[in-house]
Design a protein around this motif. Structure first.
Motif, PDB file in Angstrom:
ATOM      1  N   ASP A 276     -10.283  -3.484  -3.204  1.00 18.62           N
ATOM      2  CA  ASP A 276      -9.714  -4.236  -2.062  1.00 18.62           C
ATOM      3  C   ASP A 276      -9.721  -3.498  -0.642  1.00 18.62           C
ATOM      4  O   ASP A 276      -9.026  -3.741   0.270  1.00 18.62           O
ATOM      5  CB  ASP A 276      -8.507  -4.758  -2.095  1.00 18.62           C
ATOM      6  N   ALA A 277     -10.531  -2.117  -0.792  1.00 20.90           N
ATOM      7  CA  ALA A 277     -10.357  -1.474   0.396  1.00 20.90           C
ATOM      8  C   ALA A 277     -11.831  -1.324   1.018  1.00 20.90           C
ATOM      9  O   ALA A 277     -12.863  -1.110   0.215  1.00 20.90           O
ATOM     10  CB  ALA A 277      -9.991   0.124   0.031  1.00 20.90           C
ATOM     11  N   THR A 278     -12.163  -1.577   2.154  1.00 13.89           N
ATOM     12  CA  THR A 278     -13.365  -1.631   3.137  1.00 13.89           C
ATOM     13  C   THR A 278     -13.244  -0.176   3.769  1.00 13.89           C
ATOM     14  O   THR A 278     -12.272  -0.096   4.858  1.00 13.89           O
ATOM     15  CB  THR A 278     -13.460  -2.419   3.883  1.00 13.89           C
TER      16      THR A 278
ATOM     17  N   ILE B 114      -9.865   2.659   7.074  1.00 16.96           N
ATOM     18  CA  ILE B 114      -9.581   2.029   5.642  1.00 16.96           C
ATOM     19  C   ILE B 114      -8.989   0.571   5.958  1.00 16.96           C
ATOM     20  O   ILE B 114      -7.726   0.630   6.080  1.00 16.96           O
ATOM     21  CB  ILE B 114      -8.714   2.840   4.638  1.00 16.96           C
ATOM     22  N   GLU B 115      -9.638  -0.355   5.751  1.00 16.97           N
ATOM     23  CA  GLU B 115      -9.028  -2.004   5.841  1.00 16.97           C
ATOM     24  C   GLU B 115      -8.746  -2.153   4.601  1.00 16.97           C
ATOM     25  O   GLU B 115      -9.624  -2.404   3.482  1.00 16.97           O
ATOM     26  CB  GLU B 115     -10.144  -2.701   6.365  1.00 16.97           C
ATOM     27  N   ILE B 116      -7.485  -2.586   4.067  1.00 16.09           N
ATOM     28  CA  ILE B 116      -6.936  -2.999   2.873  1.00 16.09           C
ATOM     29  C   ILE B 116      -6.724  -4.412   3.018  1.00 16.09           C
ATOM     30  O   ILE B 116      -5.813  -5.013   3.710  1.00 16.09           O
ATOM     31  CB  ILE B 116      -5.720  -2.044   2.733  1.00 16.09           C
TER      32      ILE B 116
ATOM     33  N   THR C 289     -17.275  -0.779   0.131  1.00  9.63           N
ATOM     34  CA  THR C 289     -16.289  -1.363  -0.453  1.00  9.63           C
ATOM     35  C   THR C 289     -15.884  -0.743  -1.759  1.00  9.63           C
ATOM     36  O   THR C 289     -16.726  -0.572  -2.645  1.00  9.63           O
ATOM     37  CB  THR C 289     -16.570  -2.664  -0.697  1.00  9.63           C
TER      38      THR C 289
ATOM     39  N   GLY D  21      -3.018  -5.768   3.399  1.00  6.74           N
ATOM     40  CA  GLY D  21      -2.364  -4.585   3.656  1.00  6.74           C
ATOM     41  C   GLY D  21      -2.863  -4.153   4.864  1.00  6.74           C
ATOM     42  O   GLY D  21      -3.419  -4.625   5.746  1.00  6.74           O
TER      43      GLY D  21
ATOM     44  N   LYS E 182      -2.772   4.257  -2.502  1.00  2.00           N
ATOM     45  CA  LYS E 182      -3.193   3.380  -3.591  1.00  2.00           C
ATOM     46  C   LYS E 182      -2.797   2.061  -2.975  1.00  2.00           C
ATOM     47  O   LYS E 182      -1.713   1.872  -2.117  1.00  2.00           O
ATOM     48  CB  LYS E 182      -1.926   3.617  -4.674  1.00  2.00           C
ATOM     49  N   THR E 183      -3.902   1.005  -3.128  1.00  6.02           N
ATOM     50  CA  THR E 183      -3.804  -0.298  -2.305  1.00  6.02           C
ATOM     51  C   THR E 183      -3.173  -1.440  -3.527  1.00  6.02           C
ATOM     52  O   THR E 183      -3.158  -1.029  -4.595  1.00  6.02           O
ATOM     53  CB  THR E 183      -5.123  -0.618  -2.265  1.00  6.02           C
TER      54      THR E 183
ATOM     55  N   THR F  37       0.778  -1.137  -0.038  1.00  5.30           N
ATOM     56  CA  THR F  37      -0.021   0.091   0.115  1.00  5.30           C
ATOM     57  C   THR F  37       0.895   1.337  -0.071  1.00  5.30           C
ATOM     58  O   THR F  37       1.812   1.416   0.700  1.00  5.30           O
ATOM     59  CB  THR F  37      -0.802  -0.146   1.343  1.00  5.30           C
TER      60      THR F  37
ATOM     61  N   THR G 216      -4.341  -1.542   8.001  1.00 12.13           N
ATOM     62  CA  THR G 216      -5.730  -0.784   8.253  1.00 12.13           C
ATOM     63  C   THR G 216      -5.190   0.659   8.781  1.00 12.13           C
ATOM     64  O   THR G 216      -4.668   0.822   9.715  1.00 12.13           O
ATOM     65  CB  THR G 216      -6.414  -1.509   9.341  1.00 12.13           C
TER      66      THR G 216
END
Length: 282
Positions: free
Chosen positions: A148-150, A181-183, A145, A186, A63-64, A50, A188
């Motif tokens: 891939d980011a929540t 932001i949970e990735i 969502t 990756g 950027k994830t 990330t 959080t």
């Protein structure tokens, strides 16, 4: 930020940037956003990592690994922004913590340029005048969502008003927010927005277990370094990225002061002070 103090801040920006802006409708950057130029964070990407790029003040681009690009509080023309850098060419989501001009920034222009959806409080998003398909108004407790980011919307302790026209009165812009932001595969991240320390940060830690907190440290409008150290302890984070400092004289907190205050709490938290425009892998 009150109208009287906002006038002082605007005067400071005029002295630094030599251009006027209105709340929510800042002046265009010196370099045309569509013109070729030095792209902020354009260092070689680290595969599977990330990347976070600080644009100064409270503005970040994340950027994830899964290809999501998130812009947070995109005041991309702030006095600390990387000089001559072009705006992000592709953005999937714009996250706006509250309605003050130094956080809304170029939200609308960036949304128009990229087609990104804008996430923020219900009242603020409605005031921005965005196309319905791009306006995602919500409130604390909401979860969305993006690839891939929540993204979780959480509370902040601050105020929020929005002034689209500098000749008109400010309008109530809903409750201020922070974003967790949970990735996937990756870290959080927690962007606190403008806030003081509050006890429910411990609940954020319990619910989401962020590892990296983007915390304001300037003082006056937000936490100072001492309060940010308390917040870091409540959040149980390993890393603090300081923000919202040094932009104006009133924001006097520094990363060194934060490091000193963290040592007083005997926390193992480290301070990661970012350089505007430089992408950092987490």
């Amino acid at each position: 930020m009150g109208n009287k103090l906002k006038a002082v801040v605007v005067g400071a920006v005029l002295g630094v940037a030599g251009a006027a802006f209105a709340q929510g409708t800042p002046a265009a950057p010196k370099a045309d956003a569509k013109a070729p130029g030095k792209a902020a964070g354009k260092a070689p990407a680290t595969a599977g990592k990330t990347e976070v790029t600080w644009w100064g003040h409270a503005a970040f681009v994340v950027k994830t690994p899964g290809g999501a690009t998130l812009a947070i509080d995109p005041w991309l023309t702030n006095p600390k922004a990387p000089q001559g850098a072009t705006w992000p060419e592709a953005v999937d989501a714009i996250l706006v913590t509250h309605g003050h001009f130094d956080h809304v920034g170029e939200t609308k222009a960036l949304a128009q340029k990229t087609g990104a959806k804008v996430y923020g409080s219900f009242e603020l998003v409605n005031l921005l005048g965005l196309p319905e398909a791009q306006a995602v108004g919500a409130n604390a407790g909401g979860t969305f969502t993006v690839k891939d980011a929540t993204i979780h919307l959480v509370e902040a302790v601050h105020s929020s008003s929005y002034q689209a026209d500098p000749k008109a009165a400010s309008q109530y812009a809903g409750a201020p927010l922070g974003f967790v932001i949970e990735i996937a595969n990756g870290p959080t991240l927690y962007h606190a927005g403008d806030t003081g320390a509050f006890q429910s940060m411990a609940l954020i830690a319990e619910q989401f277990k962020p590892g990296v907190a983007l915390l304001p440290i300037g003082g006056h409008f937000t936490m100072d370094p001492a309060q940010a150290a308390v917040a870091a302890k409540l959040l149980k984070v390993k890393t603090v990225v300081p923000m919202h400092y040094g932009t104006f004289p009133a924001l006097a907190g520094t990363p060194d002061a934060l490091t000193t205050e963290l040592k007083k709490t005997r926390a193992a938290t480290k301070v990661l002070a970012l350089e505007p425009g430089k992408a950092t892998a987490l």
